[in-house]
Scaffold this active site. Sequence first.
Site, PDB file in Angstrom:
ATOM      1  N   SER A   3       7.652  -6.512  -5.082  1.00  0.00           N
ATOM      2  CA  SER A   3       8.471  -6.199  -3.914  1.00  0.00           C
ATOM      3  C   SER A   3       9.611  -7.177  -3.674  1.00  0.00           C
ATOM      4  CB  SER A   3       7.587  -6.110  -2.675  1.00  0.00           C
ATOM      5  OG  SER A   3       6.765  -7.245  -2.564  1.00  0.00           O
ATOM      6  N   HIS A  12       6.077   0.403  -4.349  1.00  0.00           N
ATOM      7  CA  HIS A  12       7.523   0.455  -4.582  1.00  0.00           C
ATOM      8  C   HIS A  12       7.880   1.274  -5.828  1.00  0.00           C
ATOM      9  CE1 HIS A  12       9.061  -2.240  -1.476  1.00  0.00           C
ATOM     10  NE2 HIS A  12       8.022  -3.023  -1.690  1.00  0.00           N
ATOM     11  N   LYS A  34       6.876   4.514   2.145  1.00  0.00           N
ATOM     12  CA  LYS A  34       8.136   4.133   1.501  1.00  0.00           C
ATOM     13  C   LYS A  34       8.858   5.414   1.035  1.00  0.00           C
ATOM     14  CE  LYS A  34       6.914  -0.608   0.850  1.00  0.00           C
ATOM     15  NZ  LYS A  34       5.710  -1.325   0.479  1.00  0.00           N
TER      16      LYS A  34
HETATM   17  C1  LIG Z   1       4.647  -2.074   1.300  1.00  0.00           C
HETATM   18  C2  LIG Z   1       3.512  -2.442   0.442  1.00  0.00           C
HETATM   19  C3  LIG Z   1       2.184  -2.323   0.886  1.00  0.00           C
HETATM   20  C4  LIG Z   1       1.843  -1.957   2.300  1.00  0.00           C
HETATM   21  O1  LIG Z   1       2.011  -0.592   2.513  1.00  0.00           O
HETATM   22  P1  LIG Z   1       1.660  -0.004   3.950  1.00  0.00           P
HETATM   23  O2  LIG Z   1       1.330   1.418   3.682  1.00  0.00           O
HETATM   24  O3  LIG Z   1       2.860  -0.197   4.798  1.00  0.00           O
HETATM   25  O4  LIG Z   1       0.478  -0.768   4.462  1.00  0.00           O
HETATM   26  C5  LIG Z   1       1.172  -2.594   0.002  1.00  0.00           C
HETATM   27  N1  LIG Z   1       1.430  -3.003  -1.250  1.00  0.00           N
HETATM   28  C6  LIG Z   1       2.692  -3.156  -1.710  1.00  0.00           C
HETATM   29  C7  LIG Z   1       2.928  -3.603  -3.115  1.00  0.00           C
HETATM   30  C8  LIG Z   1       3.765  -2.903  -0.868  1.00  0.00           C
HETATM   31  O5  LIG Z   1       5.010  -3.076  -1.306  1.00  0.00           O
END
Ligand SMILES: *Cc1c(COP(=O)(O)O)cnc(C)c1O
Length: 401
Positions: free
Chosen positions: A185, A213, A244
């Site tokens: 990320s 991602h 996302k």
């Molecule tokens: C954004 C993210 C999460 C968290 O996701 P949520 O559904 O908002 O809890 C978990 N793992 C990774 C790698 C992320 O980038």
Amino acid sequence: MQTTLEKTLAKELAELRESGQYKQANELQRPQAPRTRMDGRDVVMLSSNNYLGLANHPEVVAAARRALDQYGLGTASVRFICGTMTCHLELERKICEFIGCEAATTYISCWDANVGVMPTLAPTPEDAIFSDALNHASIIDAIRLSKAQRFIYKHRDLAELRRMLESPEGRKARNKLIVTDGVFSMEGDVADLPALKELADQHDAVLIVDESHATGVLGKTGRGTAEHFGVQDPNTIQTSTLGKALGGSCGGYVAATRTVCDYLVQKSRPQLFSNALPPAVCYGAMAAIDVLMREPERLEKLRRNVAQFRAGVQELGLKTIEGITPICPVIVGETATAIQMQKALLAEGVFVSGFGYPVVPKGEARLRCQISAAHEPADIEFALAALKRVAEKFPQARGRA
Ligand SMILES: *Cc1c(COP(=O)(O)O)cnc(C)c1O
């Protein structure tokens, strides 16, 4: 009388303010979109995970509204008591259709999915978890909840991972999990899935890939890192988010074999003790997956936009990490520089978030630029022009990484 807790917290907050690390939330006054309104000004959004522009897509919003009418706001229950609605089963079938997995189970977030998976599949000191040092915070916390032995290998250092797997403790372990982000990320780089898979197979370990991602981003049809490398494997466990590319609200899932999903439904604590997903989120995410499957051209546009932005950043001579993903960091060094540049860019009508220590290593503070399929080439030009003007005032951002 002020309690000790109040005093301790006030002191730490003051320190954060003094060192320029205090986070002030910017106020988004319109829906999440490539051009939106923040703190009273129109901005090009360069920091959201809205990779396919589906957060405010009319079809996604209409589906969510339909779910509200059909099922109400929520389940008022966890899944196994009386919180499994038809919409949850439909969403899980849709995820299977999209990912091509045998089974899927949803959680209220991907954070919860990770917390559901790691401690449940590797619960005892006889088990072992091998984890990339730059994995997401939710993976780090999930591992902390497990009693398994921990092996943290340097970022993408598979030689070190191999040594850990071959160590006496590694060899002796019962359930072995290798955990990695698919797309990291803060770096925007991609895990070497084929090599990880080979290591996992050689050592009777199971690979877990957090695709948050990567889902809707990597691979010809947006199915993620495994599709990108052509190494889809039913034994690889995927966790991912609906928050996302897939509509941007909330929710997460685990995609795995029927046995793994059955076991998680029986035993994983976030699923047993926390509410089911809101129906509106289920239908919104299903509509997002439908749009993605129907309109692969969104992915092509995302790739064109990413290529345009990354080429522009190179041309400006900014320090970045080369790659193929929509996460394109501009490394500026000190946290205070990142925050000042964020402010200067906002004044230019571009919102991009600066990240410093401890989110990224000391001295590697950065602006994390993120590109969406919903950007128009003109938006990207606008953002690059603003970056050029701001970078002229901050020579720290120049030079190759
Ligand atoms: C954004 C993210 C999460 C968290 O996701 P949520 O559904 O908002 O809890 C978990 N793992 C990774 C790698 C992320 O980038």
